[in-house]
Scaffold this motif. Structure first.
Motif, PDB file in Angstrom:
ATOM      1  N   GLN A   1       0.965  -1.643   0.222  1.00 31.13           N
ATOM      2  CA  GLN A   1       0.391  -0.004  -0.085  1.00 31.13           C
ATOM      3  C   GLN A   1       0.542   1.380  -0.083  1.00 31.13           C
ATOM      4  O   GLN A   1       0.252   2.516   0.130  1.00 31.13           O
ATOM      5  N   ALA A   2       2.089   0.911  -0.158  1.00 34.91           N
ATOM      6  CA  ALA A   2       3.482   2.691   0.035  1.00 34.91           C
ATOM      7  C   ALA A   2       2.738   3.446  -1.156  1.00 34.91           C
ATOM      8  O   ALA A   2       2.261   2.270  -2.526  1.00 34.91           O
ATOM      9  N   ARG A   3       2.497   3.936  -1.499  1.00 27.99           N
ATOM     10  CA  ARG A   3       2.726   5.577  -2.772  1.00 27.99           C
ATOM     11  C   ARG A   3       4.450   5.836  -3.174  1.00 27.99           C
ATOM     12  O   ARG A   3       4.480   5.379  -4.410  1.00 27.99           O
TER      13      ARG A   3
ATOM     14  N   HIS B   1       9.706  -3.197  -0.425  1.00 26.80           N
ATOM     15  CA  HIS B   1       8.591  -4.453  -0.532  1.00 26.80           C
ATOM     16  C   HIS B   1       8.735  -5.563  -1.426  1.00 26.80           C
ATOM     17  O   HIS B   1       8.652  -6.434  -1.205  1.00 26.80           O
ATOM     18  N   ILE B   2       8.893  -5.565  -2.165  1.00 27.54           N
ATOM     19  CA  ILE B   2       9.189  -6.135  -3.531  1.00 27.54           C
ATOM     20  C   ILE B   2      10.495  -7.132  -3.173  1.00 27.54           C
ATOM     21  O   ILE B   2      10.872  -8.219  -3.434  1.00 27.54           O
TER      22      ILE B   2
END
Length: 82
Positions: free
Chosen positions: A18-20, A28-29
């Motif tokens: 949910q990070a922008r 995250h990946i």
């Protein structure tokens, strides 16, 4: 490759970031990929499916929490007069 793509989405939540910011998404990946590789290795060594591995992880976490809970809910007396 389809098999791994489905697994990393389903079991490591790679699409649920949910990070922008671009950097946060990249982080995250970069953390989801090694987590998936570790899961894949664990399943290969133990000869179990992804589902069995995930259930055992969750089951052990719940068992550990129930044995020694960190958070507890305080009871609220709705009938108390102030």
């Amino acid at each position: 490759m389809k098999h791994a793509h489905r697994g990393i989405k389903q079991f490591c939540g790679i699409e649920r970031c949910q990070a922008r910011s671009e950097r946060a998404q990249r982080n995250h990946i970069e953390l989801a990929l090694p987590a998936f590789l570790r899961l894949e290795y664990h399943c290969f060594v133990k000869l179990i499916s992804w589902f069995e591995a995930k259930i055992s992880i969750v089951r052990n976490a719940v068992r550990a929490y129930l044995a020694k809970p960190i958070y507890t809910l305080t009871t609220v007396n709705l009938y108390a007069t102030a």
